[in-house]
Design a protein around this motif. Structure first.
Motif, PDB file in Angstrom:
ATOM      1  N   PHE A 315       0.813  -1.212   0.000  1.00 43.15           N
ATOM      2  CA  PHE A 315       0.000   0.000   0.000  1.00 43.15           C
ATOM      3  C   PHE A 315       0.852   1.270   0.000  1.00 43.15           C
ATOM      4  CE2 PHE A 315      -2.853  -3.152   2.049  1.00 43.15           C
ATOM      5  CZ  PHE A 315      -3.844  -3.155   1.079  1.00 43.15           C
ATOM      6  N   ASP A 316       1.967   1.260   0.705  1.00 40.55           N
ATOM      7  CA  ASP A 316       2.830   2.438   0.716  1.00 40.55           C
ATOM      8  C   ASP A 316       3.353   2.740  -0.689  1.00 40.55           C
ATOM      9  OD1 ASP A 316       2.488   2.855   3.396  1.00 40.55           O
ATOM     10  OD2 ASP A 316       4.318   1.778   3.991  1.00 40.55           O
ATOM     11  N   ALA A 317       3.702   1.679  -1.423  1.00 33.21           N
ATOM     12  CA  ALA A 317       4.206   1.870  -2.782  1.00 33.21           C
ATOM     13  C   ALA A 317       3.113   2.420  -3.696  1.00 33.21           C
ATOM     14  CB  ALA A 317       4.754   0.556  -3.335  1.00 33.21           C
ATOM     15  N   ILE A 318       1.887   1.935  -3.521  1.00 29.66           N
ATOM     16  CA  ILE A 318       0.767   2.453  -4.317  1.00 29.66           C
ATOM     17  C   ILE A 318       0.564   3.935  -4.028  1.00 29.66           C
ATOM     18  CG2 ILE A 318      -1.730   2.355  -4.643  1.00 29.66           C
ATOM     19  CD1 ILE A 318      -1.575  -0.632  -4.109  1.00 29.66           C
ATOM     20  N   ARG A 319       0.562   4.302  -2.745  1.00 34.75           N
ATOM     21  CA  ARG A 319       0.361   5.697  -2.369  1.00 34.75           C
ATOM     22  C   ARG A 319       1.459   6.580  -2.935  1.00 34.75           C
ATOM     23  NH1 ARG A 319      -1.143   4.857   2.183  1.00 34.75           N
ATOM     24  NH2 ARG A 319       0.866   4.482   3.179  1.00 34.75           N
ATOM     25  N   GLN A 320       2.703   6.135  -2.838  1.00 33.54           N
ATOM     26  CA  GLN A 320       3.816   6.926  -3.351  1.00 33.54           C
ATOM     27  C   GLN A 320       3.730   7.065  -4.873  1.00 33.54           C
ATOM     28  OE1 GLN A 320       7.657   5.408  -2.291  1.00 33.54           O
ATOM     29  NE2 GLN A 320       8.768   7.015  -3.363  1.00 33.54           N
ATOM     30  N   GLU A 321       3.384   5.969  -5.547  1.00 34.65           N
ATOM     31  CA  GLU A 321       3.260   6.016  -7.007  1.00 34.65           C
ATOM     32  C   GLU A 321       2.160   6.979  -7.424  1.00 34.65           C
ATOM     33  OE1 GLU A 321       4.672   4.674 -10.711  1.00 34.65           O
ATOM     34  OE2 GLU A 321       5.276   3.786  -8.801  1.00 34.65           O
ATOM     35  N   PHE A 322       1.026   6.889  -6.755  1.00 32.04           N
ATOM     36  CA  PHE A 322      -0.101   7.747  -7.108  1.00 32.04           C
ATOM     37  C   PHE A 322       0.196   9.211  -6.800  1.00 32.04           C
ATOM     38  CE2 PHE A 322      -3.948   9.996  -5.805  1.00 32.04           C
ATOM     39  CZ  PHE A 322      -4.687   9.914  -6.977  1.00 32.04           C
ATOM     40  N   THR A 323       0.694   9.481  -5.599  1.00 35.31           N
ATOM     41  CA  THR A 323       0.974  10.865  -5.214  1.00 35.31           C
ATOM     42  C   THR A 323       1.995  11.502  -6.143  1.00 35.31           C
ATOM     43  OG1 THR A 323       0.513  10.318  -2.902  1.00 35.31           O
ATOM     44  CG2 THR A 323       1.730  12.347  -3.320  1.00 35.31           C
ATOM     45  N   SER A 324       3.051  10.767  -6.447  1.00 37.02           N
ATOM     46  CA  SER A 324       4.062  11.294  -7.367  1.00 37.02           C
ATOM     47  C   SER A 324       3.460  11.558  -8.740  1.00 37.02           C
ATOM     48  CB  SER A 324       5.219  10.304  -7.491  1.00 37.02           C
ATOM     49  OG  SER A 324       5.873  10.126  -6.250  1.00 37.02           O
ATOM     50  N   GLY A 325       2.601  10.645  -9.182  1.00 40.09           N
ATOM     51  CA  GLY A 325       1.973  10.815 -10.487  1.00 40.09           C
ATOM     52  C   GLY A 325       1.082  12.039 -10.538  1.00 40.09           C
ATOM     53  N   VAL A 326       0.255  12.245  -9.510  1.00 40.06           N
ATOM     54  CA  VAL A 326      -0.653  13.394  -9.498  1.00 40.06           C
ATOM     55  C   VAL A 326       0.132  14.700  -9.479  1.00 40.06           C
ATOM     56  CG1 VAL A 326      -2.386  14.628  -8.141  1.00 40.06           C
ATOM     57  CG2 VAL A 326      -2.561  12.157  -8.433  1.00 40.06           C
ATOM     58  N   ARG A 327       1.147  14.775  -8.638  1.00 40.38           N
ATOM     59  CA  ARG A 327       1.921  16.016  -8.537  1.00 40.38           C
ATOM     60  C   ARG A 327       2.699  16.283  -9.823  1.00 40.38           C
ATOM     61  NH1 ARG A 327       3.220  17.916  -3.117  1.00 40.38           N
ATOM     62  NH2 ARG A 327       5.310  18.379  -3.859  1.00 40.38           N
ATOM     63  N   LEU A 328       3.236  15.235 -10.412  1.00 42.49           N
ATOM     64  CA  LEU A 328       3.975  15.414 -11.661  1.00 42.49           C
ATOM     65  C   LEU A 328       3.049  15.894 -12.773  1.00 42.49           C
ATOM     66  CD1 LEU A 328       6.607  15.107 -13.256  1.00 42.49           C
ATOM     67  CD2 LEU A 328       5.996  12.709 -13.647  1.00 42.49           C
ATOM     68  N   VAL A 329       1.882  15.279 -12.890  1.00 37.61           N
ATOM     69  CA  VAL A 329       0.912  15.695 -13.905  1.00 37.61           C
ATOM     70  C   VAL A 329       0.461  17.133 -13.655  1.00 37.61           C
ATOM     71  CG1 VAL A 329      -1.462  15.334 -14.686  1.00 37.61           C
ATOM     72  CG2 VAL A 329       0.089  13.387 -14.483  1.00 37.61           C
ATOM     73  N   SER A 330       0.141  17.450 -12.398  1.00 35.57           N
ATOM     74  CA  SER A 330      -0.405  18.768 -12.079  1.00 35.57           C
ATOM     75  C   SER A 330       0.593  19.886 -12.315  1.00 35.57           C
ATOM     76  CB  SER A 330      -0.876  18.789 -10.617  1.00 35.57           C
ATOM     77  OG  SER A 330      -1.879  17.828 -10.400  1.00 35.57           O
ATOM     78  N   ALA A 331       1.871  19.594 -12.194  1.00 41.45           N
ATOM     79  CA  ALA A 331       2.892  20.629 -12.418  1.00 41.45           C
ATOM     80  C   ALA A 331       2.783  21.233 -13.800  1.00 41.45           C
ATOM     81  CB  ALA A 331       4.292  20.037 -12.208  1.00 41.45           C
ATOM     82  N   ALA A 332       2.333  20.444 -14.771  1.00 41.41           N
ATOM     83  CA  ALA A 332       2.145  20.964 -16.123  1.00 41.41           C
ATOM     84  C   ALA A 332       0.686  21.276 -16.419  1.00 41.41           C
ATOM     85  CB  ALA A 332       2.674  19.952 -17.138  1.00 41.41           C
ATOM     86  N   ILE A 333      -0.236  20.496 -15.828  1.00 39.91           N
ATOM     87  CA  ILE A 333      -1.648  20.652 -16.139  1.00 39.91           C
ATOM     88  C   ILE A 333      -2.237  21.938 -15.547  1.00 39.91           C
ATOM     89  CG2 ILE A 333      -3.928  19.662 -15.675  1.00 39.91           C
ATOM     90  CD1 ILE A 333      -2.430  18.221 -17.856  1.00 39.91           C
ATOM     91  N   VAL A 334      -1.809  22.305 -14.355  1.00 39.52           N
ATOM     92  CA  VAL A 334      -2.361  23.506 -13.702  1.00 39.52           C
ATOM     93  C   VAL A 334      -2.116  24.760 -14.541  1.00 39.52           C
ATOM     94  CG1 VAL A 334      -2.102  25.048 -11.721  1.00 39.52           C
ATOM     95  CG2 VAL A 334      -2.394  22.592 -11.356  1.00 39.52           C
ATOM     96  N   PRO A 335      -0.862  25.078 -14.919  1.00 38.74           N
ATOM     97  CA  PRO A 335      -0.672  26.270 -15.753  1.00 38.74           C
ATOM     98  C   PRO A 335      -1.299  26.130 -17.135  1.00 38.74           C
ATOM     99  CG  PRO A 335       1.386  25.052 -15.543  1.00 38.74           C
ATOM    100  CD  PRO A 335       0.426  24.447 -14.574  1.00 38.74           C
ATOM    101  N   ALA A 336      -1.305  24.907 -17.682  1.00 43.45           N
ATOM    102  CA  ALA A 336      -1.905  24.714 -19.003  1.00 43.45           C
ATOM    103  C   ALA A 336      -3.390  25.036 -18.988  1.00 43.45           C
ATOM    104  CB  ALA A 336      -1.674  23.277 -19.471  1.00 43.45           C
ATOM    105  N   GLY A 337      -4.087  24.610 -17.926  1.00 43.54           N
ATOM    106  CA  GLY A 337      -5.511  24.901 -17.823  1.00 43.54           C
ATOM    107  C   GLY A 337      -5.787  26.395 -17.760  1.00 43.54           C
TER     108      GLY A 337
END
Length: 537
Positions: A315-337
């Motif tokens: 579960f820790d690995a799932i949480r880390q994978e998901f959190t990293s993915g969301v933050r990485l995506v949002s770093a570009a998606i937020v300004p793009a939106g």
């Protein structure tokens, strides 16, 4: 996060080239056939095979097949090789049959998803649909090949293959420009014009599938038709895929409602130039650009790993994978939106304001695109959340969430269709889409967090998102100022739109990078370091 970055880098590069060529393709077609009657007919015809594919197999392939292949690779004595061959056999046979039936019943399909088409427009749409429907079989072959490649951590080919598809269709659009005398005139288009557009579009998907077949052959997969379907685990796939199919059907029903409302907006307006189905389709495609370049790459890399972690109870690995993915995506998606919300009209005029598409038609697309900019962040996070459920083999929960999404989207869309003036209806449809994903994302987060012991790291995600928005606001203000000044001086033309994008988008992007560095947004620092390292090498 570094693993997500490395796995996503090749995909992001391929997806970027794919999306850029895809928009050149869209611009060429819009210039050739316009965004009114003939453009609507083409886009409805193009949408039908994709809807059927998603209805019948596509959703299962995207959410069930990857975990099933991973399981077979871990448990089968041959490492899942025979299982992969059975999947390819089943998908090919099923989709060939569906393609034949679709061609036969094309008039019924067109009638179901459109409203108030004139007899000529109906006939043209049916003809194009029959030319384009055979794509379904090649969609399936390519999708299974892509799933096989993804489970082997080979992500490049599925992201680069669409480039060839786009090049083929670009050539078709340019050829139409040269040989057709009809242009965007629906009443003047000939049978040979329709054959060029329809068969040429299908040829692009065929080329894309060939690339994926070659790629999967290079990783050691050999296709041997296997009819021993008793060993294909179709029962298990059916149990897992039943809810996925329900999810897809629910979403496609929502799309049918949206298509009817968008085509109905054109009928309500009569001869006025208003945003219609093609305007909705083109703005949605551009809205998908930042999502496709960043989020799809991360999602594709995440799902096989999260499926392994879920299988092993990490579960820790799932949480880390998901959190990293969301933050990485949002770093570009937020300004793009935010940039889409400000610069949508400039983007649309620059890309579409040529040939048989007027500046007013392009502005209609841009206004719809501005509304879609609001949806970019909630839509992307929602898609990432779905992969949490899929990694656990849970397809029921996404289907149930989709019911609420579609009901809300359709209800709001219908209310706005009845109450708004025709020229605002399609913008209202984009707004109802946005509101549905905001609510759907909140519900999906709560339910996904309950599946992962210890939650999904909501505080870390919220902290990162808030800092990204703070860093993006000055960039949006600069872009808005550039838009206003240029419009006051030169009006809105393709040339002035290019100036707006260079000045506003360039300066805004630079300000965002500087602000994010000052605020120590780690994801931006990682992206810059990765790019700099690759350029240096």
């Amino acid at each position: 996060m570094s693993r997500v970055l490395r796995a996503s880098a090749i995909m992001a590069a391929g997806t970027m080239v794919s999306r850029v060529t895809g928009f050149f393709r869209t611009a060429v077609l819009a210039s050739a056939i316009g965004v009114a009657a003939l453009g609507d007919a083409y886009n409805v015809a193009f949408m039908i095979p994709m809807m059927l594919f998603d209805f019948l197999i596509g959703g299962v392939l995207s959410s069930v097949v990857v975990p099933m292949i991973v399981k077979a690779q871990k448990t089968d004595p041959d490492g899942g090789r025979a299982y992969e061959q059975r999947l390819m056999t089943v998908a090919t046979m099923a989709l060939l049959a569906i393609a034949v039936l679709g061609v036969v019943f094309a008039p019924t399909l067109v009638d179901v998803i459109t409203t108030n088409l004139s007899p000529v427009k109906f006939d043209v749409t049916v003809t194009l649909t029959r030319y384009i429907l055979p794509q379904i079989a090649f969609f399936g072959i390519g999708a299974v090949a892509g799933a096989i490649l993804n489970t082997r951590d080979r992500f490049g080919a599925p992201m680069w293959a669409p480039v060839l598809n786009n090049i083929v269709v670009i050539a078709v659009g340019l050829t139409y420009h040269v040989v057709s005398r009809a242009g965007a005139d629906l009443n003047a288009v000939t049978s040979s014009d329709l054959a060029l557009l329809g068969i040429g579009t299908t040829a692009g998907i065929v080329a894309q599938a060939i690339i994926l077949i070659i790629a999967v052959h290079r990783v050691g997969f050999r296709f041997v038709p296997r009819l021993d379907l008793r060993n294909a685990r179709l029962g298990e796939m059916g149990r897992m895929g039943a809810w996925t199919l329900a999810f897809v059907v629910i979403n496609q029903l929502g799309l049918i409602v949206t298509t009817n409302l968008a085509t109905g907006a054109t009928a309500k307006a009569g001869s006025a130039h208003v945003a219609g189905f093609t305007s909705y389709t083109l703005s949605y495609q551009f809205f998908q650009l930042p999502y496709g370049i960043i989020a799809v790459s991360v999602i594709t890399a995440m799902l096989p790993r999260m499926s392994r972690y879920a299988h092993e109870g990490q579960f820790d690995a799932i949480r880390q994978e998901f959190t990293s993915g969301v933050r990485l995506v949002s770093a570009a998606i937020v300004p793009a939106g935010l940039m889409l919300m400000v610069l949508g009209p400039a983007v649309a005029v620059l890309i579409f304001g040529h040939g048989n598409t007027s500046i007013d038609d392009a502005l209609n697309i841009g206004n719809v695109l501005q509304v879609f900019g609001l949806a970019l962040v909630p839509f992307s996070i929602y898609q990432l959340l779905l992969r949490v459920f899929y990694s656990f083999g849970d397809t029921r929960t996404p289907a149930l969430i989709a019911v609420g999404n579609v009901v809300l989207n359709s209800a709001l869309g219908f209310i706005l269709y009845l109450t708004l003036p025709p020229r605002f209806i399609v913008m209202g449809l984009a707004l109802s889409f946005t509101m549905a994903y905001v609510l759907g994302g909140a519900v999906a987060w709560r339910l996904a967090a309950a599946k992962v012991e210890g939650g999904l790291g909501g505080r870390a995600v919220a902290s990162g998102l808030s800092r990204m928005y703070i860093a993006s606001i000055p960039a949006a203000v600069i872009a808005l100022a550039a838009l206003w000044v240029t419009k006051e001086i030169a009006g809105i033309t393709p040339l002035s739109s290019a100036i707006m994008l260079i000045a506003g988008g360039g300066a805004g992007g630079l300000i965002y990078l500087v602000a994010s560095q000052r605020m120590r947004i780690a994801e931006i620092t990682s992206i810059i370091g990765l790019v700099a390292g690759r350029v240096g090498r």
